[in-house]
Scaffold this motif. Structure first.
Motif, mmCIF file in Angstrom:
data_model
loop_
_atom_site.group_PDB
_atom_site.id
_atom_site.type_symbol
_atom_site.label_atom_id
_atom_site.label_comp_id
_atom_site.label_asym_id
_atom_site.label_seq_id
_atom_site.Cartn_x
_atom_site.Cartn_y
_atom_site.Cartn_z
ATOM 1 N N ASP A 115 -12.916 -20.475 -29.147
ATOM 2 C CA ASP A 115 -12.962 -21.634 -30.021
ATOM 3 C C ASP A 115 -13.476 -22.865 -29.280
ATOM 4 O O ASP A 115 -14.231 -23.661 -29.830
ATOM 5 C CB ASP A 115 -11.577 -21.922 -30.619
ATOM 6 N N GLY A 173 -2.940 -18.830 -31.040
ATOM 7 C CA GLY A 173 -4.052 -19.691 -31.403
ATOM 8 C C GLY A 173 -4.058 -21.005 -30.651
ATOM 9 O O GLY A 173 -5.119 -21.532 -30.307
ATOM 10 N N ASP A 176 -5.845 -20.553 -27.687
ATOM 11 C CA ASP A 176 -7.221 -20.081 -27.912
ATOM 12 C C ASP A 176 -7.407 -18.662 -27.400
ATOM 13 O O ASP A 176 -8.373 -18.348 -26.711
ATOM 14 C CB ASP A 176 -8.226 -21.033 -27.259
ATOM 15 N N GLN A 179 -6.805 -14.231 -32.972
ATOM 16 C CA GLN A 179 -6.525 -14.570 -34.366
ATOM 17 C C GLN A 179 -5.594 -13.578 -35.049
ATOM 18 O O GLN A 179 -5.332 -13.718 -36.239
ATOM 19 C CB GLN A 179 -7.834 -14.624 -35.159
ATOM 20 N N CYS A 220 -6.488 -18.244 -38.937
ATOM 21 C CA CYS A 220 -7.273 -19.163 -38.121
ATOM 22 C C CYS A 220 -6.382 -19.751 -37.029
ATOM 23 O O CYS A 220 -5.173 -19.892 -37.212
ATOM 24 C CB CYS A 220 -7.827 -20.307 -38.983
ATOM 25 N N LYS A 221 -6.991 -20.088 -35.900
ATOM 26 C CA LYS A 221 -6.252 -20.778 -34.855
ATOM 27 C C LYS A 221 -5.998 -22.225 -35.277
ATOM 28 O O LYS A 221 -6.800 -22.799 -36.017
ATOM 29 C CB LYS A 221 -7.051 -20.767 -33.547
ATOM 30 N N GLN A 224 -8.920 -24.776 -35.391
ATOM 31 C CA GLN A 224 -10.093 -23.944 -35.116
ATOM 32 C C GLN A 224 -11.354 -24.542 -35.719
ATOM 33 O O GLN A 224 -11.334 -25.138 -36.791
ATOM 34 C CB GLN A 224 -9.869 -22.544 -35.684
ATOM 35 N N GLU A 225 -12.477 -24.329 -35.040
ATOM 36 C CA GLU A 225 -13.785 -24.696 -35.559
ATOM 37 C C GLU A 225 -14.199 -23.647 -36.595
ATOM 38 O O GLU A 225 -14.722 -22.584 -36.249
ATOM 39 C CB GLU A 225 -14.807 -24.768 -34.417
ATOM 40 N N ARG A 226 -13.925 -23.934 -37.865
ATOM 41 C CA ARG A 226 -14.132 -22.938 -38.916
ATOM 42 C C ARG A 226 -15.596 -22.741 -39.266
ATOM 43 O O ARG A 226 -15.932 -21.807 -39.996
ATOM 44 C CB ARG A 226 -13.328 -23.315 -40.165
#
Length: 288
Positions: A115, A173, A176, A179, A220-221, A224-226
């Motif tokens: 991430d 998460g 990092d 998931q 999702c973490k 998180q950068e989705r």
């Protein structure tokens, strides 16, 4: 050097494509909006049958100069990063001149989790004049909803395992790491790291405890950068969960992409598994 096309005018969407079917689905969704599409197909990762129906170029992962030149040449303003790509070793990267500069700009992110690296990559693409879009912005129909998707629902024991799994994955998460995890009767059988979900499920199957139960949880973490790395579930995930002897799969509602939701639901129903969407904004036990 020409600047990328402004995304507000409906210009070309560039897709940086790893493996799996989702790059083609994004391309189809973009085309349905009446916008042109161009795919950068990462060599050794992208699947020819998925990318070749669309305008495309095969490019090495670290050939950043070629990637940027192709995107600009095709007037791409918006970019979508979609499809799994295995992080290569430095020995295998072989960056071109521009790629070496970008690796230097990534700095410490190269040595962080996925991430952190993807977030830095999104930032750099923005600095290069592109707008990174999430695949879910084009594939909203592929996002799972809250609750049971099929005919099977988790029982009380399953919901306790889901709650435990949510706590575990949220903790993973924050570091990092991954998931997903597999929980059976409160015992964590496996956690996901760089090996991916399929390998984790195979490992979890060898660790099963006596008795029933077993849930795969994917979220999702936190933070998180989705736009770059949303959790994904496909028919192979269902097959892996079934082979591992699990009762079902819990996923983050609105934060998980299904490669083929109808096929996943049908496969889960046939295997006797539940597919359960969790509201990640609630506490681990709320709504379960």
């Amino acid at each position: 050097m020409p600047a990328p096309t402004d995304s507000s005018n409906g210009g070309c969407v560039g897709i940086l494509a790893g493996g799996g079917p989702l790059p083609g689905q994004v391309a189809a969704a973009v085309a349905a909006q009446g916008r042109p599409v161009f795919i950068i197909a990462f060599q050794d990762f992208a699947e020819p049958a998925v990318v070749e129906p669309w305008p495309h170029a095969y490019v090495r992962l670290a050939a950043a100069g070629t990637i940027l030149a192709e995107l600009r040449a095709h007037g791409c303003g918006d970019i979508v990063l979609i499809g799994p790509v295995r992080r290569p070793s430095f020995r295998d990267l072989r960056p071109d001149a521009e790629g070496a500069k970008i690796l230097a700009r990534l700095g410490r992110a190269l040595f962080s989790g996925d991430d952190g690296l993807l977030g830095a990559l999104v930032r750099i693409l923005g600095e290069e004049g592109f707008t990174v879009r999430g695949a879910h912005e084009f594939l909203s129909q592929s996002l799972g909803a809250v609750g049971s998707l099929g005919r099977i629902s988790p029982n009380e024991a399953d919901r306790a395992d889901i709650a435990r799994g949510v706590e575990v994955v949220r903790t993973l998460g924050k570091l990092d790491i991954g998931q997903g995890c597999v929980v059976q009767q409160g015992v964590v059988l496996a956690v996901e790291a760089m090996e991916g979900t399929d390998a984790m499920l195979a490992r979890a199957g060898t660790c099963r405890q006596p008795g029933e139960g077993g849930v795969l949880v994917k979220l999702c973490k936190p933070g998180q950068e989705r736009r770059a790395d949303m959790p994904t579930i496909g028919p192979r995930t269902i097959e892996g969960a079934s082979q591992a002897g699990l009762k079902g799969i819990a996923f983050e509602a609105g934060g998980t992409l299904f490669t083929d939701q109808a096929a996943c639901v049908a496969a889960a129903d046939a295997a006797g598994l539940f597919l359960f969407g969790v509201d990640a904004t609630a506490s681990p036990c709320d709504g379960l």
